[in-house]
Scaffold this motif. Structure first.
Motif, PDB file in Angstrom:
ATOM      1  N   ASP A 176       0.623  -1.256  -0.370  1.00  0.00           N
ATOM      2  CA  ASP A 176       0.398  -0.222   0.052  1.00  0.00           C
ATOM      3  C   ASP A 176       0.928   0.983   0.045  1.00  0.00           C
ATOM      4  O   ASP A 176       0.203   2.081  -0.632  1.00  0.00           O
ATOM      5  CB  ASP A 176      -0.869  -0.334   1.430  1.00  0.00           C
ATOM      6  CG  ASP A 176      -1.824  -0.813   1.200  1.00  0.00           C
ATOM      7  OD1 ASP A 176      -2.456  -1.597   0.007  1.00  0.00           O
ATOM      8  OD2 ASP A 176      -1.713  -1.558   2.507  1.00  0.00           O
ATOM      9  N   THR A 177       1.802   1.326   0.739  1.00  0.00           N
ATOM     10  CA  THR A 177       2.757   2.970   0.867  1.00  0.00           C
ATOM     11  C   THR A 177       4.127   2.119   1.027  1.00  0.00           C
ATOM     12  O   THR A 177       4.104   0.994   0.769  1.00  0.00           O
ATOM     13  CB  THR A 177       1.754   3.365   2.526  1.00  0.00           C
ATOM     14  OG1 THR A 177       2.590   2.409   3.124  1.00  0.00           O
ATOM     15  CG2 THR A 177       0.828   3.400   2.580  1.00  0.00           C
ATOM     16  N   GLU A 178       4.976   2.555   0.439  1.00  0.00           N
ATOM     17  CA  GLU A 178       6.225   3.020   0.441  1.00  0.00           C
ATOM     18  C   GLU A 178       6.829   3.407   1.797  1.00  0.00           C
ATOM     19  O   GLU A 178       6.715   4.497   2.392  1.00  0.00           O
ATOM     20  CB  GLU A 178       6.713   3.652  -0.513  1.00  0.00           C
ATOM     21  CG  GLU A 178       8.983   3.868  -0.511  1.00  0.00           C
ATOM     22  CD  GLU A 178       8.832   4.536  -2.340  1.00  0.00           C
ATOM     23  OE1 GLU A 178      10.112   4.619  -1.714  1.00  0.00           O
ATOM     24  OE2 GLU A 178       8.169   5.467  -2.403  1.00  0.00           O
ATOM     25  N   ASN A 179       7.822   2.686   2.353  1.00  0.00           N
ATOM     26  CA  ASN A 179       8.207   2.987   4.106  1.00  0.00           C
ATOM     27  C   ASN A 179       9.277   3.928   2.898  1.00  0.00           C
ATOM     28  O   ASN A 179      10.393   4.232   2.357  1.00  0.00           O
ATOM     29  CB  ASN A 179       8.632   1.944   3.841  1.00  0.00           C
ATOM     30  CG  ASN A 179       8.273   0.688   4.698  1.00  0.00           C
ATOM     31  OD1 ASN A 179       6.630   0.970   5.105  1.00  0.00           O
ATOM     32  ND2 ASN A 179       8.876  -0.305   4.918  1.00  0.00           N
ATOM     33  N   LYS A 180       9.449   5.007   3.808  1.00  0.00           N
ATOM     34  CA  LYS A 180      10.011   6.200   3.615  1.00  0.00           C
ATOM     35  C   LYS A 180      11.088   6.375   4.813  1.00  0.00           C
ATOM     36  O   LYS A 180      11.759   6.901   4.903  1.00  0.00           O
ATOM     37  CB  LYS A 180       9.380   7.470   3.821  1.00  0.00           C
ATOM     38  CG  LYS A 180       8.755   7.921   2.229  1.00  0.00           C
ATOM     39  CD  LYS A 180       8.237   8.696   1.566  1.00  0.00           C
ATOM     40  CE  LYS A 180       7.843   8.859   0.053  1.00  0.00           C
ATOM     41  NZ  LYS A 180       7.219  10.613  -0.006  1.00  0.00           N
ATOM     42  N   VAL A 181      10.746   5.509   5.674  1.00  0.00           N
ATOM     43  CA  VAL A 181      11.698   5.489   7.138  1.00  0.00           C
ATOM     44  C   VAL A 181      12.065   4.454   7.901  1.00  0.00           C
ATOM     45  O   VAL A 181      11.731   3.154   7.042  1.00  0.00           O
ATOM     46  CB  VAL A 181      10.641   5.532   7.953  1.00  0.00           C
ATOM     47  CG1 VAL A 181      10.450   7.008   8.223  1.00  0.00           C
ATOM     48  CG2 VAL A 181      10.024   5.203   8.861  1.00  0.00           C
TER      49      VAL A 181
END
Length: 155
Positions: free
Chosen positions: A39-44
């Motif tokens: 769903d989302t791209e990890n940026k952390v």
């Protein structure tokens, strides 16, 4: 003269394609079932702490994820190395959590809103003050069902 001799040239029969559509649909169904879409791209970067007790989510579609940790190496030049809060695909502040929870609730059906779970994925090195601020903001917007994602102790 032979009784079973071949007379003239005969064409070879064509390949039957009657079951080809069945095979294609079976493969399509297999890949649809086994593939997980992110769903989302990890940026952390999140190195999960160890957990002593693990509870499995019943329905992952009712979970909203809040990632807390330092930015990835590619984003550290732009955002620094301090811990950041990631909601969906962007960095936000604690004040933006209320709008995030409201948007997540609006995306759910009326019956599923009572079962919404907020999952906090915090890095093991993150200061507890950031986690506490996030929890306080979740309380203010009545998102009281909170889980913490951690890795199992035996991993």
């Amino acid at each position: 003269m032979s009784k079973f001799g071949k007379s003239g040239k005969k064409e070879t029969p064509g390949i039957t394609s009657g079951s080809l559509s069945d095979i294609v649909f079976m493969l399509l169904f297999f890949f649809m079932v086994t593939t997980q879409m992110r769903d989302t791209e990890n940026k952390v970067m999140v190195k999960l702490p160890e957990a002593s007790e693990v509870v499995k989510l019943d329905r992952k579609d009712l979970a909203s994820y809040i990632n807390i940790g330092p930015p990835t190496r590619m984003l550290q030049a732009q955002y620094g190395t301090d811990a950041r809060i990631q909601l969906n695909d962007s960095f936000k502040t604690v004040d933006d959590i209320r709008d995030f929870i409201a948007a997540e609730r609006d995306a759910m059906s009326e019956g599923d809103r009572a079962f919404m779970t907020t999952v906090i994925k915090g890095d093991s090195e993150v200061r507890m003050g950031i986690i506490t601020d996030v929890k306080q903001e979740l309380r203010r917007c009545s998102a009281l069902k909170i889980m913490y994602q951690a890795r199992r102790a035996e991993e």
